[in-house]
Design an enzyme around this catalytic site. Structure first.
Site, PDB file in Angstrom:
ATOM      1  N   GLU A 134      -1.763 -12.153  -4.101  1.00  0.00           N
ATOM      2  CA  GLU A 134      -3.130 -11.669  -4.308  1.00  0.00           C
ATOM      3  C   GLU A 134      -3.494 -10.542  -3.345  1.00  0.00           C
ATOM      4  OE1 GLU A 134      -5.752 -12.863  -6.717  1.00  0.00           O
ATOM      5  OE2 GLU A 134      -6.092 -10.832  -6.023  1.00  0.00           O
ATOM      6  N   GLY A 192      -7.015  -0.038  11.200  1.00  0.00           N
ATOM      7  CA  GLY A 192      -6.078  -1.021  10.635  1.00  0.00           C
ATOM      8  C   GLY A 192      -6.014  -0.999   9.123  1.00  0.00           C
ATOM      9  N   GLU A 195      -1.230   1.993   5.757  1.00  0.00           N
ATOM     10  CA  GLU A 195       0.119   1.450   5.739  1.00  0.00           C
ATOM     11  C   GLU A 195       0.850   1.922   6.991  1.00  0.00           C
ATOM     12  OE1 GLU A 195       1.354  -0.628   3.108  1.00  0.00           O
ATOM     13  OE2 GLU A 195      -0.794  -0.577   2.908  1.00  0.00           O
ATOM     14  N   ASP A 206       0.739   4.171  -2.443  1.00  0.00           N
ATOM     15  CA  ASP A 206       0.248   2.797  -2.322  1.00  0.00           C
ATOM     16  C   ASP A 206      -0.598   2.432  -3.552  1.00  0.00           C
ATOM     17  OD1 ASP A 206      -0.466   0.324  -0.613  1.00  0.00           O
ATOM     18  OD2 ASP A 206      -2.428   1.173  -1.097  1.00  0.00           O
ATOM     19  N   LYS A 210       0.159  -0.487  -6.463  1.00  0.00           N
ATOM     20  CA  LYS A 210      -0.818  -1.482  -6.919  1.00  0.00           C
ATOM     21  C   LYS A 210      -1.066  -1.344  -8.422  1.00  0.00           C
ATOM     22  CE  LYS A 210      -3.048  -1.567  -2.392  1.00  0.00           C
ATOM     23  NZ  LYS A 210      -4.022  -0.865  -1.524  1.00  0.00           N
ATOM     24  N   GLY A 312      -7.868  -4.120   5.564  1.00  0.00           N
ATOM     25  CA  GLY A 312      -8.407  -4.652   6.818  1.00  0.00           C
ATOM     26  C   GLY A 312      -7.963  -6.077   7.065  1.00  0.00           C
TER      27      GLY A 312
HETATM   28  N1  HSE Z   1      -3.108   0.730   3.141  1.00  0.00           N
HETATM   29  C1  HSE Z   1      -3.749  -0.067   2.151  1.00  0.00           C
HETATM   30  C2  HSE Z   1      -5.090   0.538   1.831  1.00  0.00           C
HETATM   31  C3  HSE Z   1      -3.928  -1.453   2.684  1.00  0.00           C
HETATM   32  O1  HSE Z   1      -5.534   1.395   2.584  1.00  0.00           O
HETATM   33  O2  HSE Z   1      -5.672   0.209   0.824  1.00  0.00           O
HETATM   34  C4  HSE Z   1      -4.372  -2.425   1.668  1.00  0.00           C
HETATM   35  O3  HSE Z   1      -3.469  -2.559   0.630  1.00  0.00           O
END
Ligand code: HSE
Length: 446
Positions: A134, A192, A195, A206, A210, A312
């Site tokens: 998830e 934070g 990636e 990224d 997803k 986060g």
């Molecule tokens: N680096 C990703 C973002 C972390 O900024 O969305 C969460 O998947």
């Protein structure tokens, strides 16, 4: 499972970074409410990370902590393994090793699943253990569970949204402060969100990872993230945000997946990730900072919207722990075997034809960087007109670029992508044009 085990479930964590620390915090601070929902405690019993020195500022009493991940997987008191190492090779090895040991896995590793998902899910299926993820999409938003369960009665028509917290933070801050891209990105990393390799965020990779998972789950389509046309946010400049607002839009990095169900042609899948102008009044336009929002349309339910923190420590930990709770419940019931992790049974996940980008139609924002010479605008508009790309607005910002170069901003009427590409191939070859034209697609919504 023995009666002894049913009194509590032991969790082992591999990879003790930001999210791992969040998981320990949630399991500790919310232990009571978790037990009230589960009927027994979930206990973190072991953590493995190569870095055993850094202080993560969490209470580790009662938790073994060393660098032996394989030892953790083999420990009899570890019932569920969390993989938060990230990356491809090592994480893949640990996940496959846990599956081989018959232990369910929770991971947030969208990069790995987008690349090696088939291998991992089929190993899990054969071993009869769950792999839950998830936290891989939308941070703390329960979007995967919604697709797999809440919307499982529907043919899904589209999934569209802001899937990356880092880029949404960067876009929001660049627009608000007019600061440089690099300065704002650094802040996102410090918070934070980013990636380990922030190019995954800023180049849209990224979001494509997803979107590949969402596309499989929404449409039963097997695809690799590499098949998704992907553009990042590096080339955007403050002037683009300013002009977007003048035209009535904000710029967001969107992931879009649609299922085209055509009479006689079966299903074809449209997927893409790119910076997009969305109308100022739309819900997506008002999703700021590291928040994510995903709109899913189903044939029975209509449009649904999911909003929340997309990155986060604590939001992502919330999703990881929710997976732990679901698996612990399954184990408690005697573990009837895994549910379809990608929402469709494995033999119903099939390769479906993709809609080529060239087939798509839409409106476009163009930023052409040209010499401030007489006649340039006529050449540009001539090239667009020759390919049938109509112009809705033109703005020429004298003095806004480097000396002797000016941005020419054009908003097109609805046009075909292939026609636009053909026109821009000509525009970008003009001796007066200094760099490749920036294209931002416009999503008007319904
Ligand atoms: N680096 C990703 C973002 C972390 O900024 O969305 C969460 O998947």
């Amino acid at each position: 499972m023995t009666e002894e085990k049913r009194r509590s479930i032991g969790v082992g964590l591999i990879g003790f970074g930001t999210i791992g620390a969040g998981v320990v915090k949630v399991l500790t601070s919310n232990a009571t409410v978790i037990e009230q929902r589960l009927g027994f405690p979930l206990r973190m019993v072991a953590i493995a990370d190569l870095d055993t020195e850094t202080d993560r500022h969490v209470d580790l009493s009662g938790i073994r902590f060393d660098s032996d991940a394989e030892g953790l997987i083999a420990s009899p008191d570890v019932d569920i393994v969390i993989e938060l190492v990230g990356g491809y090779d090592v994480a893949r090895r640990f996940i496959l090793s846990a599956i081989a040991a018959g232990k369910p896995v929770v991971t947030a590793n969208k990069a790995l699943l987008a690349l090696h998902g088939k291998e991992i899910f089929s190993a899990a299926g054969e071993a009869g253990v769950d792999v839950a993820f998830e936290a891989a999409v939308g941070g703390g938003i329960p979007i995967l569970r919604s697709l797999r369960e809440g919307l499982s009665a529907n043919h899904i028509e589209s999934v569209l949204g802001i899937l990356n917290g880092t880029t949404n933070y960067v876009l929001t801050e660049m627009e608000r402060t007019q600061e440089d891209f690099e300065v704002v990105l650094k802040r996102a990393q410090e918070l934070g969100y980013a990636e380990a390799d922030p190019t995954f965020d800023v180049d849209g990779i990224d979001a494509a990872h997803k979107l590949a998972l969402l596309t499989s789950m929404a449409f039963g389509a097997e695809l690799s993230f590499e098949q998704i046309p992907t553009e990042g946010i590096r080339r955007l400049m403050p002037i683009d945000f300013e002009l977007a607002r003048e035209f009535g839009y904000r710029i967001k990095l969107l992931g879009v997946a649609k299922c085209h169900r055509e009479e006689g042609a079966g299903e074809r899948i449209e997927t893409r990730v790119h910076p997009t102008m969305v109308p100022l009044g739309s819900m997506l336009a008002n999703v700021d900072a590291a928040m994510n929002a995903i709109e899913v349309r189903g044939d029975a339910v209509g449009p649904t919207l999911y909003y929340g923190a997309g990155a986060g420590e604590m939001p992502t930990a919330s999703a990881v722990v929710a997976d732990l709770i679901e698996i612990a419940r399954e184990l408690q019931r005697g573990g009837a075997g895994p549910v379809a992790p990608l929402s469709y049974l494995a033999h119903h996940l099939v390769v479906k034809p993709l809609v080529a980008q060239d087939e798509l139609n839409g409106r476009f924002y163009l930023r052409i960087t040209a010499a401030d010479e007489p006649g340039v605008l006529a050449k540009v508009t001539g090239a667009l007109g020759a390919e049938g790309v109509g112009i809705a607005s033109v703005v020429q910002k004298s003095g806004a670029g480097e000396a002797a170069r000016i941005p020419i901003i054009i908003l097109t009427h609805r046009a075909n992508e292939a026609s636009l590409s053909a026109a821009l191939a000509q525009v970008d070859q003009l001796s007066d044009v200094a760099e490749p034209t920036l294209v931002v697609r416009i999503e008007e919504g319904d």
